[in-house]
Design an enzyme around this catalytic site. Structure first.
Site, short mmCIF file in Angstrom:
data_model
loop_
_atom_site.label_atom_id
_atom_site.label_comp_id
_atom_site.label_asym_id
_atom_site.label_seq_id
_atom_site.Cartn_x
_atom_site.Cartn_y
_atom_site.Cartn_z
N LYS A 38 7.70 -14.70 -18.21
CA LYS A 38 6.42 -14.45 -17.54
C LYS A 38 5.91 -13.09 -17.99
O LYS A 38 6.47 -12.07 -17.61
CB LYS A 38 6.64 -14.46 -16.01
CG LYS A 38 5.48 -15.08 -15.24
CD LYS A 38 5.86 -15.31 -13.81
CE LYS A 38 5.35 -14.22 -12.90
NZ LYS A 38 5.81 -14.32 -11.52
N ARG A 51 6.23 -12.49 4.60
CA ARG A 51 4.81 -12.56 4.98
C ARG A 51 4.52 -13.65 5.98
O ARG A 51 3.93 -13.43 7.01
CB ARG A 51 3.95 -12.79 3.74
CG ARG A 51 3.60 -11.54 3.01
CD ARG A 51 3.08 -11.83 1.66
NE ARG A 51 4.15 -12.36 0.82
CZ ARG A 51 4.07 -12.48 -0.49
NH1 ARG A 51 2.96 -12.15 -1.11
NH2 ARG A 51 5.08 -12.95 -1.19
P1 ADP Z 1 4.19 -10.70 -5.06
O1 ADP Z 1 4.49 -11.94 -4.28
O2 ADP Z 1 3.09 -9.86 -4.48
O3 ADP Z 1 4.13 -10.88 -6.56
P2 ADP Z 1 6.90 -10.01 -5.39
O4 ADP Z 1 7.13 -11.42 -5.74
O5 ADP Z 1 7.16 -8.99 -6.40
O6 ADP Z 1 5.42 -9.79 -4.86
O7 ADP Z 1 7.68 -9.73 -4.04
C1 ADP Z 1 8.63 -8.75 -3.82
C2 ADP Z 1 8.98 -8.73 -2.34
O8 ADP Z 1 7.90 -8.20 -1.60
C3 ADP Z 1 9.27 -10.09 -1.71
O9 ADP Z 1 10.29 -9.94 -0.74
C4 ADP Z 1 7.97 -10.43 -1.02
O10 ADP Z 1 8.15 -11.30 0.06
C5 ADP Z 1 7.54 -9.06 -0.55
N1 ADP Z 1 6.11 -8.95 -0.31
C6 ADP Z 1 5.12 -9.19 -1.20
N2 ADP Z 1 3.90 -8.99 -0.63
C7 ADP Z 1 4.13 -8.60 0.67
C8 ADP Z 1 3.30 -8.28 1.79
N3 ADP Z 1 1.95 -8.32 1.70
N4 ADP Z 1 3.89 -7.95 2.96
C9 ADP Z 1 5.25 -7.93 3.04
N5 ADP Z 1 6.09 -8.25 2.05
C10 ADP Z 1 5.55 -8.58 0.86
#
Ligand code: ADP
Length: 161
Positions: free
Chosen positions: A43, A92
């Site tokens: 990716k 979330r």
């Molecule tokens: P995204 O989904 O934004 O690409 P990642 O996959 O890198 O983010 O997620 C990394 C971590 O951050 C995961 O545990 C995800 O659930 C958490 N996370 C992403 N966005 C949020 C948010 N808005 N609030 C709380 N946790 C989040």
């Protein structure tokens, strides 16, 4: 494995205000927090690894116990490498639960000494994701409430024209 060191891993493409909220709250609980950006060869992503790390650093400049790194391969192997005992994750919505539950179980099976620690999102960030930010920016929308203020300009410029 040191239970005082936690790792918050993700793609951070780019970091959002939701991520920053989890980092701040995690850094208030654990003496040491490492934000680790996953190198995913399949990716490509929108921002380069250097850009992602730089945006993370600028967003967390006021958090002295937070450091930044990148990794590839299995998270449990990286945990061993940096001697960290806790994986920090954000939740979330109910829709996050299933995949997070699976990942936590698998990681526990791979290394029972590593615990996964969940923080519930703050309500204002419940619908926020990096992909939503990229989409809004691509169509010229205002992203200033969705990403940390030090990186608003960089993310906006990336999608301009
Ligand atoms: P995204 O989904 O934004 O690409 P990642 O996959 O890198 O983010 O997620 C990394 C971590 O951050 C995961 O545990 C995800 O659930 C958490 N996370 C992403 N966005 C949020 C948010 N808005 N609030 C709380 N946790 C989040």
């Amino acid at each position: 494995m040191n239970p005082e060191t936690c790792v918050y891993a993700g793609s951070f493409d780019p970091i959002t205000s939701g991520h920053l909220d989890i980092i701040r709250r995690g850094a208030a609980i654990f003496p040491k927090l490492i934000v680790a950006v996953l190198r995913n060869p399949s990716k490509k992503g929108c921002f380069t690894m250097e850009e992602r790390l730089s945006m993370l650093q600028r967003s967390c400049a006021d958090l002295p116990n937070v450091s930044f790194d990148s990794f590839d391969g299995l998270l449990v192997d990286y945990m061993r490498k940096v001697d960290a005992g806790v994986i920090l994750r954000g939740l979330r919505a109910v829709s996050d639960f299933e995949s997070e539950f699976q990942m936590a179980q698998l990681n526990r099976q791979l290394n029972p000494q590593v615990e996964t620690f969940f923080l519930m999102t703050s309500p204002e960030h419940a619908y926020l994701s990096s992909s939503a930010v990229r989409e809004i920016a691509m169509f010229g929308g205002d992203i200033s409430c969705f990403v940390p203020s030090p990186i608003v300009e960089e993310v906006t410029q990336k999608f301009r024209k």
